[in-house]
Design an enzyme around this catalytic site. Structure first.
Site, PDB file in Angstrom:
ATOM      1  N   ASN A 151       0.804  -1.218   0.011  1.00 36.35           N
ATOM      2  CA  ASN A 151       0.058   0.089   0.076  1.00 36.35           C
ATOM      3  C   ASN A 151       0.774   1.081  -0.025  1.00 36.35           C
ATOM      4  OD1 ASN A 151       0.475  -0.604   2.654  1.00 36.35           O
ATOM      5  ND2 ASN A 151      -1.148   0.252   3.448  1.00 36.35           N
ATOM      6  N   GLU A 248       4.820  -4.972  11.721  1.00 37.90           N
ATOM      7  CA  GLU A 248       3.807  -3.951  11.505  1.00 37.90           C
ATOM      8  C   GLU A 248       2.613  -4.713  10.748  1.00 37.90           C
ATOM      9  OE1 GLU A 248       3.800  -0.609  12.481  1.00 37.90           O
ATOM     10  OE2 GLU A 248       5.884  -1.091  13.481  1.00 37.90           O
ATOM     11  N   CYS A 282      -3.341   0.616   6.835  1.00 36.49           N
ATOM     12  CA  CYS A 282      -3.468  -0.363   7.927  1.00 36.49           C
ATOM     13  C   CYS A 282      -4.157   0.336   9.309  1.00 36.49           C
ATOM     14  CB  CYS A 282      -2.046  -0.819   8.371  1.00 36.49           C
ATOM     15  SG  CYS A 282      -0.742   0.529   8.794  1.00 36.49           S
ATOM     16  N   GLU A 461       8.044   1.392  14.591  1.00 35.12           N
ATOM     17  CA  GLU A 461       8.868   1.926  13.586  1.00 35.12           C
ATOM     18  C   GLU A 461       8.536   3.473  13.773  1.00 35.12           C
ATOM     19  OE1 GLU A 461       7.258   0.588   9.856  1.00 35.12           O
ATOM     20  OE2 GLU A 461       8.957  -0.767   9.611  1.00 35.12           O
TER      21      GLU A 461
HETATM   22  P1  NAD Z   1       0.832  -9.875   2.925  1.00 34.15           P
HETATM   23  O1  NAD Z   1       1.114 -10.369   4.338  1.00 34.15           O
HETATM   24  O2  NAD Z   1      -0.051 -10.711   2.060  1.00 34.15           O
HETATM   25  O3  NAD Z   1       2.231  -9.646   2.369  1.00 34.15           O
HETATM   26  C1  NAD Z   1       3.228  -8.955   2.893  1.00 34.15           C
HETATM   27  C2  NAD Z   1       4.700  -9.082   2.254  1.00 34.15           C
HETATM   28  O4  NAD Z   1       4.946 -10.437   2.831  1.00 34.15           O
HETATM   29  C3  NAD Z   1       4.953  -9.156   0.771  1.00 34.15           C
HETATM   30  O5  NAD Z   1       6.030  -8.546   0.513  1.00 34.15           O
HETATM   31  C4  NAD Z   1       4.772 -10.806   0.580  1.00 34.15           C
HETATM   32  O6  NAD Z   1       5.557 -11.313  -0.479  1.00 34.15           O
HETATM   33  C5  NAD Z   1       5.566 -11.430   1.874  1.00 34.15           C
HETATM   34  N1  NAD Z   1       5.225 -12.761   2.111  1.00 34.15           N
HETATM   35  C6  NAD Z   1       4.282 -13.582   1.954  1.00 34.15           C
HETATM   36  N2  NAD Z   1       4.318 -14.758   2.702  1.00 34.15           N
HETATM   37  C7  NAD Z   1       5.384 -14.638   3.225  1.00 34.15           C
HETATM   38  C8  NAD Z   1       6.016 -15.762   4.185  1.00 34.15           C
HETATM   39  N3  NAD Z   1       5.876 -16.916   4.254  1.00 34.15           N
HETATM   40  N4  NAD Z   1       7.452 -15.316   4.470  1.00 34.15           N
HETATM   41  C9  NAD Z   1       7.958 -14.111   4.229  1.00 34.15           C
HETATM   42  N5  NAD Z   1       7.242 -13.239   3.558  1.00 34.15           N
HETATM   43  C10 NAD Z   1       6.103 -13.560   2.918  1.00 34.15           C
HETATM   44  O7  NAD Z   1       0.294  -8.342   3.084  1.00 34.15           O
HETATM   45  P2  NAD Z   1      -0.114  -7.486   2.048  1.00 34.15           P
HETATM   46  O8  NAD Z   1      -1.353  -7.826   1.478  1.00 34.15           O
HETATM   47  O9  NAD Z   1       0.852  -7.054   1.258  1.00 34.15           O
HETATM   48  O10 NAD Z   1      -0.368  -6.111   2.660  1.00 34.15           O
HETATM   49  C11 NAD Z   1      -1.580  -5.574   3.554  1.00 34.15           C
HETATM   50  C12 NAD Z   1      -1.518  -5.935   4.879  1.00 34.15           C
HETATM   51  O11 NAD Z   1      -0.389  -5.020   5.459  1.00 34.15           O
HETATM   52  C13 NAD Z   1      -2.650  -5.453   5.710  1.00 34.15           C
HETATM   53  O12 NAD Z   1      -2.812  -6.448   6.628  1.00 34.15           O
HETATM   54  C14 NAD Z   1      -2.202  -4.287   6.229  1.00 34.15           C
HETATM   55  O13 NAD Z   1      -2.974  -3.713   7.343  1.00 34.15           O
HETATM   56  C15 NAD Z   1      -0.750  -4.506   6.451  1.00 34.15           C
HETATM   57  N6  NAD Z   1      -0.080  -3.278   6.980  1.00 34.15           N
HETATM   58  C16 NAD Z   1       0.504  -2.860   7.915  1.00 34.15           C
HETATM   59  C17 NAD Z   1       1.006  -1.637   8.341  1.00 34.15           C
HETATM   60  C18 NAD Z   1       1.542  -1.408   9.638  1.00 34.15           C
HETATM   61  O14 NAD Z   1       2.116  -0.466   9.731  1.00 34.15           O
HETATM   62  N7  NAD Z   1       1.150  -1.877  10.794  1.00 34.15           N
HETATM   63  C19 NAD Z   1       1.484  -0.782   6.936  1.00 34.15           C
HETATM   64  C20 NAD Z   1       0.892  -1.240   5.849  1.00 34.15           C
HETATM   65  C21 NAD Z   1       0.170  -2.192   5.896  1.00 34.15           C
END
Ligand code: NAD
Length: 480
Positions: A151, A248, A282, A461
């Protein structure tokens, strides 16, 4: 038509893989292939580790001030190239230019500038013990892995690189496979700023590459941004070599509007906290609790402003303030949640459908959606949707709304709107959330720590305390 191919960034340069394997990146506003990216195969993975080790030897031996000088060069380059980088973020994410051009690169640069300024001030302690004494040093951890969500691709890469690099670590960063270009551009720009080779490497791929990183014994720490479910897998893999983790993760945050609130301001907060970045934030306050005595006024203003002020369409068009969702799958997931809300008995006040704006008819758009008559147990009020779907609930009493606001497994953020200063702080102190706002929503300056309670995360962070999460204390006893 030839399609551009992007590579991994290792030891200060673009590196081609042996396997030739690539993945596609699609522009979510058009549904068209934007470019292809080479996957980090075995060769790239090994080269990344070797490069990071060499980078660490050089970078950790430099003084903090020397490191900061280079990082500040990068800050200047980021600001100079704001528009070029923001356009990349728009094409990769589908978010509006109106946002990306003033927020994404700016907040990324701010974090690097902030940590570059404070890291040289990181001090150890010393104390006399009888006739002897001890002192402490804050030393970097070594090779850190950063794994990003889609995002805020460039901002996330900057927010992870900034504290890690400023305190003498090196990083191997894996951007989301949906939005990989921003991190690659950051790596090139850091090199141009004078960063030694190997200090910031970018590996490309999906969860398989992420899993390789999180299980690798030479990696000291993983800083992860993504879903709760993925975060649990990352922690389990990190446990194999007892890596430090920063998590996060997602949220389902409450936004509470008391009877004495400035209703126009509360409506602004609810719109920001649900429709900014088309709801893909998020910290969004997706459970909007409104005191029953101001409910009618709030809803009328909210509906009028949502219908009058939100302009959906081609994200690059100057008037657009609401863009496309990241992918067709995600669009469908959001529409499924909307159907679930209807099936569970919530009232659809506005939105609820996919959209095909004239200037972007093939993009993955979902209309800004508001549900009323929601109850706490509905799935739309318990699960993170990560799209433009607001659930409005009513309440009668302060204690009641605090208990209901806390009634979720997540605890990322919270907002309270009231003119009563005592109530504002009293309520915020009882909410289980790491990032809180009073009479505002969503602001996140580099000086302020961000991170979640409960399932929403571990560690923080931004903010000065983050440096502690990227350093370890060595205590040295000196016998005299
Ligand atoms: P996701 O968990 O699907 O993917 C995040 C990252 O993890 C990607 O780079 C993906 O390739 C990688 N990944 C997937 N499987 C993995 C594994 N087994 N081991 C290691 N890495 C792996 O999340 P998304 O759909 O990309 O992002 C949306 C989510 O992110 C939402 O839940 C949102 O709330 C969260 N988010 C949180 C924050 C925060 O600061 N708290 C900020 C932005 C987004």
């Amino acid at each position: 038509m030839s399609v551009e191919v992007q590579y991994n960034f290792i030891a200060g340069q673009l590196l081609a893989n042996d396997s030739g394997e690539t993945f596609d990146v699609v522009n979510p506003a058009t549904g068209q292939l934007a470019y292809r990216v080479q996957v980090a195969d075995d060769k790239i993975q090994q080269a990344a580790i070797e490069s990071a080790k060499k980078g660490f030897a050089i970078w950790s031996a430099m003084s903090a001030t020397e490191r900061s000088r280079i990082l500040l060069n990068a800050v200047a380059l980021l600001r100079d190239r704001n528009d070029e980088l923001a356009a990349i973020e728009v094409r990769d994410t589908g978010k509006p230019w109106q946002e990306a051009s003033v927020v994404d690169v700016v907040t990324g640069a701010d974090a690097i500038e902030f940590f570059a300024h404070i890291a040289p001030g990181l001090e150890g302690a010393q104390q006399q013990v009888g006739g002897d004494f001890y002192y402490t040093r804050r030393e970097p951890l070594g090779i850190c892995a950063g794994i990003g969500a889609w995002n805020y691709p460039l901002q996330i890469a900057c927010w992870k690189a900034a504290p890690a690099l400023a305190s003498g670590n090196v990083m191997i960063f894996k951007p989301s496979e949906e939005t990989p270009l921003g991190a690659l551009k950051l790596a090139q720009l850091l090199s141009e700023a004078g960063l030694p080779d190997g200090v910031f490497n970018v590996v490309m791929g999906d969860g398989k590459v992420g899993a390789w990183l999180t299980g690798h014994p030479d990696i000291a720490k993983v800083s992860f941004t993504g879903e709760v479910g993925t975060g649990k897998k990352v922690m389990a893999a990190a446990a194999s070599s007892l890596k430090d983790v920063t998590m996060e993760l997602g949220g389902k945050s409450p936004l509470i509007v008391f009877d004495d609130a400035d209703i126009d301001n509360a409506v602004s907060g609810a719109m920001l906290g649900n429709f900014y970045t088309q709801g893909e934030v998020c910290t969004n306050g997706t459970r909007v609790f409104v005191h029953e005595s101001v409910y009618q006024d709030f809803i009328e203003k909210l509906l009028a402003r949502t219908q009058a002020n939100i302009v959906v369409g081609d994200p690059m068009a100057p008037e657009t303030n609401f863009g496309a969702l990241i992918s067709k799958d995600h669009q469908q997931k959001v529409l499924d949640y909307i159907q679930q809300g209807i099936d569970d008995g919530a009232t659809l006040l506005t939105g609820g459908t996919a959209l095909t704006p004239e200037n972007a008819p093939n993009g993955y758009f979902v209309a800004p959606t508001i549900f009323t008559d929601c109850t706490d147990d509905m799935r739309i009020c318990q699960e993170e949707i990560f799209g433009p779907v607001m659930s409005v609930l009513t309440f009668k009493a302060e204690a009641e709304v605090i208990a209901r606001a806390n009634n979720t497994a997540m605890g990322l953020a919270a907002g309270v709107f009231t003119q009563d200063i005592s109530r504002a702080h009293r309520v915020i102190h009882q909410l289980q959330a790491g990032i809180c706002w009073i009479n505002a929503y969503g602001a996140s300056p580099a000086e302020m720590p961000v991170g979640g309670y409960k399932l929403s995360g571990i560690g923080r962070e931004n903010g000065s305390e983050t440096l502690k999460h990227y350093t370890q204390v060595k205590a040295v006893y000196v016998g005299l």
